[in-house]
Design a protein around this motif. Structure first.
Motif, PDB file in Angstrom:
ATOM      1  N   ALA A 156      19.687   9.247 -11.580  1.00 15.71           N
ATOM      2  CA  ALA A 156      20.238   7.915 -11.286  1.00 15.71           C
ATOM      3  C   ALA A 156      19.866   7.470  -9.873  1.00 15.71           C
ATOM      4  CB  ALA A 156      21.754   7.929 -11.457  1.00 15.71           C
ATOM      5  N   GLU A 157      19.905   8.437  -8.951  1.00 13.57           N
ATOM      6  CA  GLU A 157      19.535   8.122  -7.564  1.00 13.57           C
ATOM      7  C   GLU A 157      18.046   7.782  -7.470  1.00 13.57           C
ATOM      8  OE1 GLU A 157      20.055  10.129  -3.155  1.00 13.57           O
ATOM      9  OE2 GLU A 157      20.353  11.357  -4.937  1.00 13.57           O
ATOM     10  N   ALA A 158      17.220   8.514  -8.180  1.00 12.61           N
ATOM     11  CA  ALA A 158      15.775   8.245  -8.187  1.00 12.61           C
ATOM     12  C   ALA A 158      15.479   6.889  -8.828  1.00 12.61           C
ATOM     13  CB  ALA A 158      15.039   9.357  -8.929  1.00 12.61           C
ATOM     14  N   ASP A 159      16.186   6.560  -9.903  1.00 15.83           N
ATOM     15  CA  ASP A 159      15.986   5.250 -10.537  1.00 15.83           C
ATOM     16  C   ASP A 159      16.413   4.111  -9.615  1.00 15.83           C
ATOM     17  OD1 ASP A 159      14.954   6.420 -12.771  1.00 15.83           O
ATOM     18  OD2 ASP A 159      16.852   6.391 -13.902  1.00 15.83           O
ATOM     19  N   ALA A 160      17.516   4.320  -8.894  1.00 12.72           N
ATOM     20  CA  ALA A 160      17.982   3.281  -7.966  1.00 12.72           C
ATOM     21  C   ALA A 160      16.960   3.066  -6.847  1.00 12.72           C
ATOM     22  CB  ALA A 160      19.341   3.656  -7.386  1.00 12.72           C
ATOM     23  N   LEU A 161      16.427   4.158  -6.287  1.00 10.51           N
ATOM     24  CA  LEU A 161      15.417   4.022  -5.227  1.00 10.51           C
ATOM     25  C   LEU A 161      14.131   3.398  -5.762  1.00 10.51           C
ATOM     26  CD1 LEU A 161      15.884   7.349  -3.244  1.00 10.51           C
ATOM     27  CD2 LEU A 161      16.403   5.038  -2.466  1.00 10.51           C
ATOM     28  N   ARG A 162      13.743   3.743  -6.984  1.00 11.29           N
ATOM     29  CA  ARG A 162      12.542   3.174  -7.585  1.00 11.29           C
ATOM     30  C   ARG A 162      12.708   1.660  -7.785  1.00 11.29           C
ATOM     31  NH1 ARG A 162      12.261   5.902 -12.126  1.00 11.29           N
ATOM     32  NH2 ARG A 162      11.321   7.690 -11.123  1.00 11.29           N
ATOM     33  N   SER A 163      13.886   1.230  -8.261  1.00  9.67           N
ATOM     34  CA  SER A 163      14.114  -0.215  -8.444  1.00  9.67           C
ATOM     35  C   SER A 163      14.146  -0.952  -7.114  1.00  9.67           C
ATOM     36  CB  SER A 163      15.407  -0.436  -9.237  1.00  9.67           C
ATOM     37  OG  SER A 163      16.539  -0.070  -8.465  1.00  9.67           O
ATOM     38  N   ARG A 164      14.628  -0.269  -6.056  1.00  4.40           N
ATOM     39  CA  ARG A 164      14.604  -0.911  -4.724  1.00  4.40           C
ATOM     40  C   ARG A 164      13.163  -1.088  -4.229  1.00  4.40           C
ATOM     41  NH1 ARG A 164      18.881   2.104  -1.013  1.00  4.40           N
ATOM     42  NH2 ARG A 164      19.009   0.178   0.163  1.00  4.40           N
ATOM     43  N   TRP A 165      12.312  -0.091  -4.479  1.00  2.00           N
ATOM     44  CA  TRP A 165      10.913  -0.219  -4.085  1.00  2.00           C
ATOM     45  C   TRP A 165      10.237  -1.333  -4.872  1.00  2.00           C
ATOM     46  CZ3 TRP A 165       8.029   0.954  -0.161  1.00  2.00           C
ATOM     47  CH2 TRP A 165       8.399   1.975   0.684  1.00  2.00           C
ATOM     48  N   ARG A 166      10.553  -1.449  -6.147  1.00  2.00           N
ATOM     49  CA  ARG A 166       9.953  -2.519  -6.953  1.00  2.00           C
ATOM     50  C   ARG A 166      10.398  -3.884  -6.448  1.00  2.00           C
ATOM     51  NH1 ARG A 166      11.128   0.205 -12.690  1.00  2.00           N
ATOM     52  NH2 ARG A 166       9.445   1.721 -12.648  1.00  2.00           N
ATOM     53  N   ASP A 186       0.827  -1.205   0.000  1.00  2.00           N
ATOM     54  CA  ASP A 186       0.000   0.000   0.000  1.00  2.00           C
ATOM     55  C   ASP A 186       0.863   1.258   0.000  1.00  2.00           C
ATOM     56  OD1 ASP A 186      -2.243  -1.572  -0.011  1.00  2.00           O
ATOM     57  OD2 ASP A 186      -2.597  -1.411   2.157  1.00  2.00           O
ATOM     58  N   ALA A 187       2.016   1.229   0.675  1.00  4.83           N
ATOM     59  CA  ALA A 187       2.887   2.407   0.780  1.00  4.83           C
ATOM     60  C   ALA A 187       3.759   2.599  -0.459  1.00  4.83           C
ATOM     61  CB  ALA A 187       3.766   2.289   2.012  1.00  4.83           C
ATOM     62  N   ALA A 188       3.983   1.559  -1.247  1.00  3.17           N
ATOM     63  CA  ALA A 188       4.893   1.646  -2.392  1.00  3.17           C
ATOM     64  C   ALA A 188       4.444   2.667  -3.436  1.00  3.17           C
ATOM     65  CB  ALA A 188       5.078   0.272  -3.014  1.00  3.17           C
ATOM     66  N   PRO A 189       3.191   2.721  -3.871  1.00  2.00           N
ATOM     67  CA  PRO A 189       2.809   3.732  -4.875  1.00  2.00           C
ATOM     68  C   PRO A 189       3.014   5.166  -4.381  1.00  2.00           C
ATOM     69  CG  PRO A 189       1.121   2.044  -4.738  1.00  2.00           C
ATOM     70  CD  PRO A 189       2.079   1.799  -3.628  1.00  2.00           C
ATOM     71  N   ALA A 190       2.714   5.408  -3.107  1.00  2.00           N
ATOM     72  CA  ALA A 190       2.906   6.761  -2.557  1.00  2.00           C
ATOM     73  C   ALA A 190       4.386   7.125  -2.542  1.00  2.00           C
ATOM     74  CB  ALA A 190       2.317   6.853  -1.158  1.00  2.00           C
ATOM     75  N   ALA A 191       5.241   6.179  -2.176  1.00  2.00           N
ATOM     76  CA  ALA A 191       6.685   6.441  -2.153  1.00  2.00           C
ATOM     77  C   ALA A 191       7.207   6.676  -3.553  1.00  2.00           C
ATOM     78  CB  ALA A 191       7.413   5.275  -1.493  1.00  2.00           C
ATOM     79  N   GLN A 192       6.734   5.929  -4.524  1.00  2.00           N
ATOM     80  CA  GLN A 192       7.187   6.134  -5.898  1.00  2.00           C
ATOM     81  C   GLN A 192       6.698   7.468  -6.447  1.00  2.00           C
ATOM     82  OE1 GLN A 192       6.237   2.683  -8.240  1.00  2.00           O
ATOM     83  NE2 GLN A 192       7.766   1.411  -7.214  1.00  2.00           N
ATOM     84  N   ASP A 193       5.503   7.864  -6.055  1.00  2.00           N
ATOM     85  CA  ASP A 193       5.024   9.186  -6.465  1.00  2.00           C
ATOM     86  C   ASP A 193       5.882  10.282  -5.850  1.00  2.00           C
ATOM     87  OD1 ASP A 193       3.037   8.015  -7.944  1.00  2.00           O
ATOM     88  OD2 ASP A 193       1.454   8.300  -6.421  1.00  2.00           O
ATOM     89  N   ALA A 194       6.275  10.120  -4.569  1.00  2.00           N
ATOM     90  CA  ALA A 194       7.139  11.108  -3.913  1.00  2.00           C
ATOM     91  C   ALA A 194       8.501  11.156  -4.597  1.00  2.00           C
ATOM     92  CB  ALA A 194       7.288  10.773  -2.441  1.00  2.00           C
ATOM     93  N   LEU A 195       9.035  10.011  -4.991  1.00  2.00           N
ATOM     94  CA  LEU A 195      10.304   9.976  -5.725  1.00  2.00           C
ATOM     95  C   LEU A 195      10.181  10.731  -7.046  1.00  2.00           C
ATOM     96  CD1 LEU A 195      11.634   6.331  -5.275  1.00  2.00           C
ATOM     97  CD2 LEU A 195      12.744   8.423  -4.544  1.00  2.00           C
ATOM     98  N   GLN A 196       9.098  10.507  -7.739  1.00  2.00           N
ATOM     99  CA  GLN A 196       8.880  11.161  -9.021  1.00  2.00           C
ATOM    100  C   GLN A 196       8.785  12.678  -8.827  1.00  2.00           C
ATOM    101  OE1 GLN A 196       9.063   9.627 -11.855  1.00  2.00           O
ATOM    102  NE2 GLN A 196       8.569  11.388 -13.129  1.00  2.00           N
ATOM    103  N   ALA A 197       8.081  13.094  -7.779  1.00  2.00           N
ATOM    104  CA  ALA A 197       7.943  14.531  -7.512  1.00  2.00           C
ATOM    105  C   ALA A 197       9.297  15.150  -7.166  1.00  2.00           C
ATOM    106  CB  ALA A 197       6.938  14.760  -6.391  1.00  2.00           C
TER     107      ALA A 197
END
Length: 187
Positions: free
Chosen positions: A175-185, A154-165
Motif C-alpha cells: 500500500a505504501e509503495a502504491d501510494a508513492l507510485r501514484s504520487r510520482w505519477r 527523467d528521474a521518475a522512471p528510476a524512482a519507480q524502479d527503486a520503489l518496485q525493487a
C-alpha cells in the motif's frame, strides 16, 4: 535539366533567419489597432466634429445673404414694368436665452459622450494589452514548467524502479509503495 538541391538551400536560409527574442514591452508597443479600436477612434473623431458644430451654433453667428433678379410686373395701366432687383443682407445674431441654454446643454452632452468614448477606447486598449500579457504569462509558465519538470521526468522512471525493487525485496508495504507510485505519477 539541372536540379537545385533544395535541402542545403533551405538550411542556409534557416540559419541566416534566426529568431530573436521579443520583449513584452516591444510586443505591447507594436500592437496593431484592433478593428473595434479603429471603429471607436472614428466614432470619437465624429463626436469631436459634432461638438465643434454645436459650439459654433451656440454662440454669436454672422449671416449674410445676397440676391439678384430680373422682374416683370404689370402695373395699373396694364403696362409691364421691367426692372432689376438686388438685395444684400448682413447681420449678427445671438440665440435667445431659452435656445441658448438648450444649445449649451447639447454642447455639454456632446462633451460627455466624447469623454465616454475616450474611456471606452482606453478600456478596449487596456483589455487588449491584458490579453497579450495573459497569453505571454501562460506561455512563460508553460516554458518554465517544462524546463523544471524535465529533470523530474527523467528521474521518475528510476524512482519507480527503486520503489518496485524495495517492494519486491519486502522493505515496504504494498500500500505504501502504491501510494508513492501514484504520487510520482501525479508529479
Amino acid at each position: 535539366m539541372a536540379r537545385i538541391p533544395l535541402l542545403p538551400l533551405a538550411l542556409c536560409l534557416s540559419a541566416s533567419l534566426q529568431a530573436a527574442p521579443l520583449a513584452l514591452d516591444e510586443l505591447l508597443n507594436g500592437l496593431p489597432p484592433a478593428p473595434a479600436e479603429r471603429q471607436l477612434v472614428a466614432e470619437l473623431a465624429a463626436q469631436a466634429a459634432v461638438v465643434e458644430q454645436r459650439r459654433a451654433e451656440a454662440g454669436w453667428q454672422l449671416f449674410g445673404a445676397a440676391s439678384a433678379g430680373r422682374y416683370h410686373e404689370l402695373n395699373d395701366s396694364e403696362r409691364r414694368d421691367d426692372y432689376h432687383g438686388r438685395n444684400l443682407a448682413l447681420g449678427v445674431r445671438h440665440p435667445l436665452l431659452g435656445s441658448l441654454h438648450r444649445r449649451l446643454a447639447q454642447v455639454q452632452s456632446g462633451l460627455d459622450e466624447q469623454e465616454r468614448q475616450r474611456l471606452r477606447l482606453a478600456l478596449l486598449r487596456a483589455g487588449q494589452r491584458l490579453q497579450v500579457r495573459s497569453a505571454y504569462a501562460d506561455w512563460w509558465r508553460a516554458q518554465e514548467e517544462q524546463r523544471l519538470c524535465h529533470a523530474l521526468a527523467d528521474a521518475a522512471p528510476a524512482a519507480q524502479d527503486a520503489l518496485q525493487a524495495r517492494r519486491q525485496a519486502g522493505w515496504m508495504l504494498p500500500a505504501e509503495a502504491d501510494a508513492l507510485r501514484s504520487r510520482w505519477r501525479a508529479l
